[in-house]
Write a protein that holds these residues in place. Structure first.
Motif, mmCIF file in Angstrom:
data_model
loop_
_atom_site.group_PDB
_atom_site.id
_atom_site.type_symbol
_atom_site.label_atom_id
_atom_site.label_comp_id
_atom_site.label_asym_id
_atom_site.label_seq_id
_atom_site.Cartn_x
_atom_site.Cartn_y
_atom_site.Cartn_z
ATOM 1 N N ARG A 76 15.238 -6.910 41.617
ATOM 2 C CA ARG A 76 16.014 -5.772 41.101
ATOM 3 C C ARG A 76 16.891 -6.505 39.805
ATOM 4 N NH1 ARG A 76 18.889 -3.974 46.432
ATOM 5 N NH2 ARG A 76 18.249 -5.870 48.082
ATOM 6 N N GLU A 77 17.210 -7.440 39.268
ATOM 7 C CA GLU A 77 17.780 -8.038 37.656
ATOM 8 C C GLU A 77 16.894 -8.605 36.867
ATOM 9 O OE1 GLU A 77 20.448 -11.177 39.046
ATOM 10 O OE2 GLU A 77 20.530 -10.034 40.832
ATOM 11 N N VAL A 78 17.810 -8.519 36.340
ATOM 12 C CA VAL A 78 16.163 -9.270 34.510
ATOM 13 C C VAL A 78 17.438 -10.426 34.417
ATOM 14 C CG1 VAL A 78 15.766 -9.753 32.722
ATOM 15 C CG2 VAL A 78 15.907 -7.320 33.646
ATOM 16 N N ALA A 79 17.538 -11.711 34.951
ATOM 17 C CA ALA A 79 17.190 -12.929 34.432
ATOM 18 C C ALA A 79 16.932 -13.407 32.993
ATOM 19 C CB ALA A 79 18.022 -14.304 35.992
ATOM 20 N N GLU A 80 17.503 -14.918 32.878
ATOM 21 C CA GLU A 80 17.040 -15.727 31.594
ATOM 22 C C GLU A 80 16.960 -16.966 32.285
ATOM 23 O OE1 GLU A 80 18.603 -16.947 27.201
ATOM 24 O OE2 GLU A 80 19.011 -15.375 28.003
ATOM 25 N N LEU A 81 15.505 -17.448 31.881
ATOM 26 C CA LEU A 81 15.382 -18.628 32.051
ATOM 27 C C LEU A 81 15.976 -19.718 30.517
ATOM 28 C CD1 LEU A 81 11.478 -18.695 33.592
ATOM 29 C CD2 LEU A 81 13.744 -19.417 34.874
ATOM 30 N N HIS A 87 13.089 -12.996 32.931
ATOM 31 C CA HIS A 87 12.202 -12.815 34.610
ATOM 32 C C HIS A 87 13.093 -11.757 34.952
ATOM 33 C CE1 HIS A 87 14.789 -15.740 35.250
ATOM 34 N NE2 HIS A 87 14.303 -15.208 36.724
ATOM 35 N N ALA A 88 12.414 -11.563 36.312
ATOM 36 C CA ALA A 88 12.198 -10.693 37.720
ATOM 37 C C ALA A 88 12.515 -11.408 38.679
ATOM 38 C CB ALA A 88 12.547 -9.546 37.973
ATOM 39 N N PRO A 89 13.450 -12.274 39.342
ATOM 40 C CA PRO A 89 13.580 -12.962 40.324
ATOM 41 C C PRO A 89 12.875 -12.014 41.443
ATOM 42 C CG PRO A 89 15.813 -13.508 39.819
ATOM 43 C CD PRO A 89 14.919 -11.988 38.322
ATOM 44 N N PRO A 90 12.631 -12.236 42.891
ATOM 45 C CA PRO A 90 12.089 -12.096 43.624
ATOM 46 C C PRO A 90 13.479 -12.232 44.764
ATOM 47 C CG PRO A 90 10.598 -13.679 43.554
ATOM 48 C CD PRO A 90 11.792 -13.487 42.570
ATOM 49 N N GLU A 91 13.441 -10.921 45.712
ATOM 50 C CA GLU A 91 14.365 -11.514 46.809
ATOM 51 C C GLU A 91 13.698 -10.825 48.455
ATOM 52 O OE1 GLU A 91 18.266 -8.955 45.713
ATOM 53 O OE2 GLU A 91 18.252 -9.929 44.266
ATOM 54 N N LEU A 125 8.894 -11.469 32.166
ATOM 55 C CA LEU A 125 9.118 -9.482 31.772
ATOM 56 C C LEU A 125 9.525 -10.063 29.991
ATOM 57 C CD1 LEU A 125 12.082 -8.693 34.209
ATOM 58 C CD2 LEU A 125 9.805 -8.088 34.151
ATOM 59 N N ASP A 126 9.484 -10.589 29.375
ATOM 60 C CA ASP A 126 9.856 -10.705 27.922
ATOM 61 C C ASP A 126 10.169 -11.996 27.635
ATOM 62 O OD1 ASP A 126 10.380 -9.754 25.313
ATOM 63 O OD2 ASP A 126 10.587 -7.687 25.783
ATOM 64 N N GLN A 127 10.724 -12.469 26.401
ATOM 65 C CA GLN A 127 11.924 -14.031 25.212
ATOM 66 C C GLN A 127 12.115 -13.356 24.863
ATOM 67 O OE1 GLN A 127 10.337 -17.291 25.335
ATOM 68 N NE2 GLN A 127 12.354 -17.299 24.541
ATOM 69 N N ARG A 128 13.366 -14.340 25.156
ATOM 70 C CA ARG A 128 14.974 -13.920 25.023
ATOM 71 C C ARG A 128 14.672 -14.444 23.073
ATOM 72 N NH1 ARG A 128 17.742 -17.573 22.847
ATOM 73 N NH2 ARG A 128 17.251 -18.863 24.691
ATOM 74 N N SER A 129 15.055 -12.952 21.817
ATOM 75 C CA SER A 129 14.943 -12.864 20.408
ATOM 76 C C SER A 129 15.894 -12.855 20.429
ATOM 77 C CB SER A 129 13.623 -11.978 19.775
ATOM 78 O OG SER A 129 13.960 -10.970 19.606
ATOM 79 N N ASP A 130 16.510 -12.333 18.820
ATOM 80 C CA ASP A 130 17.934 -11.705 17.769
ATOM 81 C C ASP A 130 17.557 -10.077 18.763
ATOM 82 O OD1 ASP A 130 18.483 -14.445 17.052
ATOM 83 O OD2 ASP A 130 17.379 -13.672 15.343
ATOM 84 N N VAL A 132 15.850 -9.025 21.762
ATOM 85 C CA VAL A 132 15.775 -9.036 22.668
ATOM 86 C C VAL A 132 16.724 -9.812 23.638
ATOM 87 C CG1 VAL A 132 13.946 -9.428 24.362
ATOM 88 C CG2 VAL A 132 13.415 -8.639 22.130
ATOM 89 N N SER A 133 17.970 -8.700 24.880
ATOM 90 C CA SER A 133 18.326 -9.327 25.778
ATOM 91 C C SER A 133 17.871 -8.830 26.819
ATOM 92 C CB SER A 133 19.521 -9.588 25.537
ATOM 93 O OG SER A 133 19.489 -8.094 25.180
ATOM 94 N N ALA A 134 18.494 -9.414 27.991
ATOM 95 C CA ALA A 134 18.068 -9.575 29.539
ATOM 96 C C ALA A 134 18.654 -7.943 29.363
ATOM 97 C CB ALA A 134 19.135 -10.546 30.460
ATOM 98 N N ARG A 135 20.231 -7.607 28.931
ATOM 99 C CA ARG A 135 20.769 -6.614 28.785
ATOM 100 C C ARG A 135 19.655 -5.616 28.127
ATOM 101 N NH1 ARG A 135 26.432 -5.580 27.631
ATOM 102 N NH2 ARG A 135 26.915 -4.397 29.176
#
Length: 173
Positions: A76-81, A87-91, A125-130, A132-135
């Motif tokens: 459902r959502e994009v979260a950050e480790l 990443h997208a955690p499964p439910e 899904l990706d890697q945070r950077s200047d 790239v964000s969860a949003r």
């Protein structure tokens, strides 16, 4: 399999393959698989796994797969480790945790993530950077989320630059 790579047991997530494959093209083009059965989008079940599994090892994995009932889940959502991976955690998460623990019990010499991280099933899904964000990642995913998925197989992937491929797969149940 050769000595320059590593193996991982995964549950493929074909619903997010177009997006995740696109990120591999962007970040790791030399690691992009040319195997049409390989799914870049996956939830890790056990990594690292054995570098050279024997027929007996593969039979043990087959036994775990056969004892695991296929199950449905939603992304459902994009979260950050903590390390910045998006990443997208499964439910629900519990069936994935149970699968990882069953594989770890079968292969005690292979603790999940070499014992460095807690078991936290997710699709990277990706890697945070200047830039790239969860949003921003959620926006790029568009209608791909929420993704209603079914875990119905387990795959042994081999990762090596220029040689990522599926070694073998097993149906769950």
């Amino acid at each position: 399999m050769t000595s320059g790579g590593h193996s991982v047991l995964v549950v493929p997530v074909p619903e997010l393959e177009p997006f995740v494959r696109g990120r591999w093209v962007h970040y790791l083009p030399s690691w992009l698989s040319h195997d049409p059965t390989f799914t870049h989008a996956h939830i890790t079940a056990l990594a690292p796994y054995l570098p050279r599994p024997t027929a007996a090892d593969l039979a043990r994995v087959a036994g775990v797969a056969a004892a695991t009932t296929p199950f449905d889940y939603v992304l459902r959502e994009v979260a950050e480790l903590p390390d910045g991976f998006l990443h997208a955690p499964p439910e629900p998460v519990e069936p994935f945790v149970a699968l990882t623990h069953a594989l770890w019990e079968a292969f005690p010499q292979c603790p999940p993530y070499a014992g460095e991280y807690d078991v936290a099933p997710h699709v990277t899904l990706d890697q945070r950077s200047d830039l790239v964000s969860a949003r921003s990642t959620r926006a790029l995913l568009g209608d791909l989320l929420p993704a209603r998925c079914r875990a119905d197989r387990l795959e042994l992937h081999w990762y090596e630059e220029g040689n990522c491929h599926v070694v073998v797969d097993w149906k769950l149940g």
